[in-house]
Design a protein around this motif. Structure first.
Motif, short mmCIF file in Angstrom:
data_model
loop_
_atom_site.label_atom_id
_atom_site.label_comp_id
_atom_site.label_asym_id
_atom_site.label_seq_id
_atom_site.Cartn_x
_atom_site.Cartn_y
_atom_site.Cartn_z
N VAL A 158 0.85 -1.20 0.00
CA VAL A 158 0.00 0.00 0.00
C VAL A 158 0.88 1.25 0.00
O VAL A 158 1.84 1.34 0.77
CB VAL A 158 -0.93 0.01 1.24
N LYS A 159 0.55 2.22 -0.85
CA LYS A 159 1.31 3.46 -0.94
C LYS A 159 0.60 4.57 -0.18
O LYS A 159 -0.61 4.76 -0.33
CB LYS A 159 1.50 3.88 -2.40
N VAL A 160 1.35 5.29 0.65
CA VAL A 160 0.82 6.44 1.38
C VAL A 160 1.59 7.67 0.91
O VAL A 160 2.82 7.72 1.04
CB VAL A 160 0.98 6.26 2.91
N GLN A 161 0.89 8.65 0.36
CA GLN A 161 1.54 9.83 -0.20
C GLN A 161 1.24 11.07 0.63
O GLN A 161 0.14 11.21 1.17
CB GLN A 161 1.06 10.05 -1.64
N GLY A 162 2.23 11.97 0.72
CA GLY A 162 2.01 13.25 1.38
C GLY A 162 2.73 13.39 2.70
O GLY A 162 2.59 14.41 3.37
N SER A 163 3.50 12.39 3.10
CA SER A 163 4.20 12.42 4.39
C SER A 163 5.68 12.16 4.20
O SER A 163 6.07 11.08 3.72
CB SER A 163 3.62 11.39 5.35
N ALA A 164 6.50 13.11 4.58
CA ALA A 164 7.95 12.92 4.51
C ALA A 164 8.41 11.81 5.44
O ALA A 164 9.35 11.06 5.14
CB ALA A 164 8.67 14.22 4.85
N VAL A 165 7.75 11.68 6.60
CA VAL A 165 8.08 10.62 7.55
C VAL A 165 7.80 9.25 6.94
O VAL A 165 8.64 8.34 6.99
CB VAL A 165 7.26 10.79 8.86
N GLN A 166 6.62 9.10 6.33
CA GLN A 166 6.27 7.83 5.71
C GLN A 166 7.16 7.53 4.51
O GLN A 166 7.47 6.37 4.21
CB GLN A 166 4.80 7.82 5.29
N ASP A 167 7.61 8.56 3.79
CA ASP A 167 8.51 8.34 2.66
C ASP A 167 9.78 7.61 3.12
O ASP A 167 10.28 6.72 2.43
CB ASP A 167 8.90 9.68 2.01
N VAL A 168 10.29 7.99 4.29
CA VAL A 168 11.47 7.31 4.84
C VAL A 168 11.12 5.88 5.24
O VAL A 168 11.84 4.92 4.93
CB VAL A 168 12.04 8.08 6.05
N PHE A 169 9.98 5.74 5.92
CA PHE A 169 9.54 4.43 6.38
C PHE A 169 9.29 3.49 5.19
O PHE A 169 9.53 2.28 5.28
CB PHE A 169 8.28 4.59 7.22
#
Length: 366
Positions: A107-118
């Motif tokens: 699943v892709k979650v967009q809009g979060s710099a924190v999640q981009d790292v995760f």
């Protein structure tokens, strides 16, 4: 005039603060029925943060978030199928666009710099996690088949290899992305795979903001533990409350063995162990006391007690997985069982549960 300006400043500050602490999750999932329930929980405490209904696979969850960034757990329930995923976001607006086939690991979650790292870590682990889930699902179907013992052992070995590879990958991620919230979380989760001095050295490199974060505090608490209780050690003494709010010391000097059960409400093996715990607590009642301890948030703990109706003592201290009880006993998976003899010494430890495993653990002592 100064008072008016001051009031205006306070109001603007309050509005900005409200915006920075709010989250908004836009969801668009293909392959769902016309209506589907959606639940958002804190991953570690299982506290329900929000819930709603998706119409045509679309909907929005929004609200306030404390101690952000947080690792969140999203569940979609159609009535016959359940889909889930987890992600880490700050107090911000994000978008989840996926198909049902993408759950749980793609699943892709967009809009979060924190999640981009995760996502760097999750993407690297996704295929092996999918494989492990399929191996585990098959293992459950042959677990009680005596003719499949050799095959079951092979599956267990394969899953152990995948688990070991995941730890290596996580450690590489931690050390490459140390100044990030996901790395601090993962460092806490894989802490036992490091020497304690190594964890301390990594912790000292963190920024002050990360040290003071929810996951940084967990690491700090862990580093404050002198020694994790092991077989042959005296039990760590603590006090905690039962469901009625009465405080109980542990362990109590009652001349019996004590089976200390660390459990969580949502943990399937924990729920499965209840039947055998009931049998044990009755069969050995003159020689053994069963005591369960939960790091869940209070409502989840009480809900589990209502469902399981245990006849033995159940304790809770409200300090979660970063509290002194969980950290001193080195609990990282659920259920975890420790057998303590009448002198207060830990004589056996077992992690996980399968039918009959508790009887096997006890037979050498009772």
């Amino acid at each position: 005039m100064k008072q008016i300006l001051l009031l205006f400043t306070v109001l603007v500050s309050s509005v900005l603060h409200a915006q920075t602490t709010g989250y908004k999750i836009n969801i668009d999932v293909k392959g769902l029925p016309e209506k589907c329930e959606v639940f958002l929980k804190d991953f570690e405490t299982t506290t329900e943060i929000n819930k709603g209904v998706l119409v045509g696979g679309k909907g929005t969850l929004q609200g306030q978030m404390e101690n952000a960034p947080r690792l969140l757990f999203l569940t979609l329930y159609t009535g016959s199928e359940t889909y889930w995923c987890n992600f880490m976001i700050d107090a911000e607006e994000v978008t989840i666009q996926a198909a049902t086939k993408d759950f749980p690991f793609h699943v892709k979650v967009q809009g979060s710099a924190v999640q981009d790292v995760f996502s760097k870590l999750n993407t690297e682990l996704a295929d092996n996690r999918t494989l492990r889930d399929s191996l585990f699902a098959y293992a459950k179907t042959i677990m009680t088949n005596a003719d499949k013992k050799a095959e079951l052992k092979r599956l267990v070995r394969e899953m152990a290899v995948i688990d070991s590879m995941e730890i290596v990958t996580k450690k590489e991620f931690v050390e490459s992305n140390l100044q990030s919230y996901p790395a601090v979380l993962e460092l806490f989760l894989v802490r036992s795979s490091y020497e304690k001095a190594e964890v301390a050295a990594l912790f000292l490199q963190l920024s002050e903001t990360l040290k003071q974060s929810a996951y940084g505090v967990k690491l700090k608490n862990y580093l404050g533990i002198e020694k994790i209780v092991a077989k042959g050690d005296k039990a760590f003494a603590f006090s905690a409350q039962d469901k009625d709010g009465n405080i109980h010391p542990f362990p109590e000097a009652n001349g019996k063995y004590v089976l200390l059960d660390f459990t969580k409400d949502y943990c399937a093996p924990c729920v499965a162990s209840v039947k055998e715990l009931k049998e044990i607590s009755t069969k050995y009642k003159d020689r053994l006391a069963v005591v369960s301890f939960s790091p869940d948030e209070k409502q989840g703990w009480l809900k589990g007690l209502q469902r399981d109706q245990p006849s033995w003592l159940n304790l809770w201290d409200g300090k979660g997985t970063a509290g002194p009880v969980i950290l001193n006993y080195g609990v990282q998976a659920y259920p975890t069982f420790l057998l303590i003899d009448p002198s207060g010494t830990v004589v056996a430890k077992s992690v996980g549960y399968s039918a009959g495993s508790l009887q096997t653990m006890l037979k050498s002592f009772l």
